[in-house]
Design a protein around this motif. Structure first.
Motif, short mmCIF file in Angstrom:
data_model
loop_
_atom_site.label_atom_id
_atom_site.label_comp_id
_atom_site.label_asym_id
_atom_site.label_seq_id
_atom_site.Cartn_x
_atom_site.Cartn_y
_atom_site.Cartn_z
N ARG A 151 57.82 106.85 17.18
CA ARG A 151 58.48 105.89 18.08
C ARG A 151 59.36 106.61 19.11
NH1 ARG A 151 58.76 102.90 13.16
NH2 ARG A 151 60.83 103.77 12.72
N THR A 154 56.98 108.19 21.79
CA THR A 154 56.32 107.23 22.67
C THR A 154 57.30 106.36 23.43
OG1 THR A 154 56.13 105.64 20.84
CG2 THR A 154 54.28 107.14 21.21
N CYS A 156 58.65 103.68 22.24
CA CYS A 156 58.49 102.29 21.79
C CYS A 156 59.36 102.07 20.55
CB CYS A 156 57.03 101.99 21.47
SG CYS A 156 55.90 102.23 22.86
N GLY A 159 57.66 99.97 18.02
CA GLY A 159 56.27 100.32 17.77
C GLY A 159 55.94 100.38 16.29
N ARG A 160 54.69 100.14 15.99
CA ARG A 160 54.23 100.12 14.59
C ARG A 160 53.02 101.04 14.45
NH1 ARG A 160 55.82 95.32 16.44
NH2 ARG A 160 57.26 94.05 15.19
N VAL A 188 51.63 104.70 18.22
CA VAL A 188 52.09 103.41 17.68
C VAL A 188 51.48 102.28 18.52
CG1 VAL A 188 54.26 104.32 16.76
CG2 VAL A 188 54.18 103.45 19.11
N TYR A 189 51.42 101.12 17.92
CA TYR A 189 51.04 99.89 18.60
C TYR A 189 52.30 99.09 18.92
CZ TYR A 189 46.02 100.30 17.74
OH TYR A 189 44.71 100.71 17.76
N ASP A 190 52.34 98.56 20.14
CA ASP A 190 53.48 97.75 20.55
C ASP A 190 52.96 96.55 21.34
OD1 ASP A 190 56.05 96.95 20.75
OD2 ASP A 190 56.62 98.35 22.35
N HIS A 201 50.03 103.27 22.12
CA HIS A 201 50.73 104.30 22.87
C HIS A 201 50.56 105.62 22.14
CE1 HIS A 201 52.88 101.32 25.44
NE2 HIS A 201 52.77 100.58 24.35
#
Length: 473
Positions: A151, A154, A156, A159-160, A188-190, A201
């Motif tokens: 996180r 990136t 974010c 972010g996950r 990560v996905y955001d 990302h």
């Protein structure tokens, strides 16, 4: 689950007993238990079941699926596996390929994946082998720090990430060595503020300095957390042999036999020398983290190879050979820094090391975190398994008596054989016709009668009659 064996009936029966590993365990299992009883120790029932299951794995007398060619009436047997989680090379190989196919096809999206290998100090490995809850706790701390770094890199904050982790209990010397192989999506996905959809990302440019900071945080937090946990283990009887075997395996010593309590004999092939840590690898307080392996988003074949490596069984049988009566040579996967390339073990040492690798019951060795976790609300939006409808081969379904709409976590054995070995087991090796399932024989008294009839049919006599009352489908 079953293991497909392409061989004639007469050659198939007894094929399992040709394995060197099978001969070692079957010839010394009773003596091993007797030696434990002499020193007042015993094995838990789950460990005994694991070994007994291995000795029966692939034995046609314990049951089999009977398939027959529709054109030439040729027979083939598909024996049942032991489904062991410990050291069985056959079941471990099948599980390795099943996991790899499932992860690549249905779990990992098309994004870069990085492998993080986390090891713990020698003094902690015995404890984590005995306490699965502590192993999961150390893993969670490590993954939280890795996701925090993702996180930060990136930008974010919400972010996950996601990861699939295999808890490996073994080293290349068949020693008890609890460590973690985590396959983490490299980013990560955001939620995109404009579209409201999840966006990936990428966390680019991990350096050795980043790995050093990560392992420093992980080691400090793991030690702080472990110091607050109880290190006692009252889950098993004080006379259990597993703590005794675990301690000997971690220390690299023989537990029983003539060499009981002594160091394992090593075979050194070149002079020992110091070696530096590789790039993107760091160590602190006995903890180490390796993050140099990354698979690009388009290299799905490379990802499947990495998944197979992570989920591999403890022993490849070609690494074990008999050098003299009662002495076996175990070749290491890679030589150690002191020049050791192989070990010399006797029968009791081999069995003791294998038994120490058996995981505790009801302790998962494969864990999913982040967006891959079962309760993640983003799981259905990310995982490919929810976006594709798999159509199975009708001939494959004919071999298993499954319907097209049936859902299963695992790939059917016939499809797995075709994917891994490029061999169509639904095709008759004699005439090229299609094989179909005739019966499933699961009662030991019945198996001997059916086997005798199949052997007679192989010699040119009339084939046996229909099987009824023995679990036929």
């Amino acid at each position: 689950m079953v293991v497909a064996l392409r061989a004639s009936v007469s050659l198939h029966v007894g094929q399992r007993s040709d394995s060197l590993l099978y001969l070692i365990i079957s010839g010394g299992w009773d003596s091993f238990q007797e030696k434990l009883h002499r020193i007042g120790r015993f094995l838990p029932r789950h460990a005994e079941r694991e070994v007994e299951g291995f000795l029966a794995c692939g034995d046609a007398a314990e049951g089999f699926a009977w398939i027959q060619c529709r054109r030439c009436a040729a027979h083939e047997l598909v024996t049942f596996s032991c489904k062991g989680r410990g050291f069985c090379p056959t079941c471990g190989g099948r599980r390795m390929n099943s996991f790899a196919a499932r992860w690549v096809d249905g779990v990992f999206p098309r994004v870069p994946v990085r492998q993080f290998v986390l090891t713990v100090p020698w003094a902690r490995r015995w404890l984590l082998a005995r306490r699965p809850d502590l192993a999961r706790g150390c893993l969670s701390i490590g993954l939280r720090e890795i996701q925090r770094w993702m996180r930060e890199r990136t930008g974010c904050r919400q972010g996950r990430g996601g990861s699939v982790t295999v808890i490996q209990r073994f080293g290349s010397a068949l020693n008890l060595n609890v460590h973690f192989h985590a396959l983490v999506i490299d980013g990560v996905y955001d939620v995109d503020s404009r579209t409201g959809r999840l966006r990936f990302h990428r966390a680019k440019g991990i350096r050795t300095e980043d790995v050093e900071r990560l392992i420093l945080r992980i080691s400090e937090r793991c030690e702080r957390w472990l110091s607050r946990q109880g290190e006692g283990d009252s889950s098993e009887d004080q006379d259990s042999a597993l703590p005794f075997l675990h301690g000997a395996s971690v220390m690299g010593k023989a537990a029983l036999g003539k060499r009981g309590g002594r160091r394992v004999r090593r075979v050194q092939t070149f002079a020992g020398r110091d070696h530096a840590l590789p790039s993107k690898c760091a160590s602190c307080m006995g903890y180490s983290l390796h993050a140099a392996v990354m698979i690009p988003r388009r290299d799905r074949a490379g990802l499947e190879r990495l998944c197979r490596y992570v989920a591999r069984p403890p022993l490849a049988q070609e690494r074990l050979e008999e050098v003299s009566e009662g002495t076996y040579k175990l070749t290491l996967k890679t030589p150690w820094s002191d020049g050791t390339g192989s070990l010399l073990l006797d029968r009791m040492e081999v069995i003791g090391r294998l038994v120490s690798l058996i995981p505790p019951p009801r302790a998962n060795q494969v864990l999913y975190h982040g967006i891959f976790a079962p309760r993640s609300k983003y799981r259905r939006q990310i995982l490919p398994m929810y976006k594709q409808k798999k159509v199975l081969n009708p001939e494959t379904l004919r071999l298993t008596n499954k319907e097209q709409g049936e859902k299963s976590r695992w790939m059917l054995w016939a499809e797995l054989m075709k994917r891994v070995f490029q061999e169509d087991v639904s095709c008759c090796v004699r005439c090229g016709g299609r094989m179909e399932l005739r019966a499933v024989v699961i009662r030991p008294p019945a198996t001997l009668k059916v086997l005798a009839g199949l052997v007679r049919s192989e010699r040119g006599r009339d084939p046996p009659g229909e099987v009824t009352g023995w679990g036929s489908e």
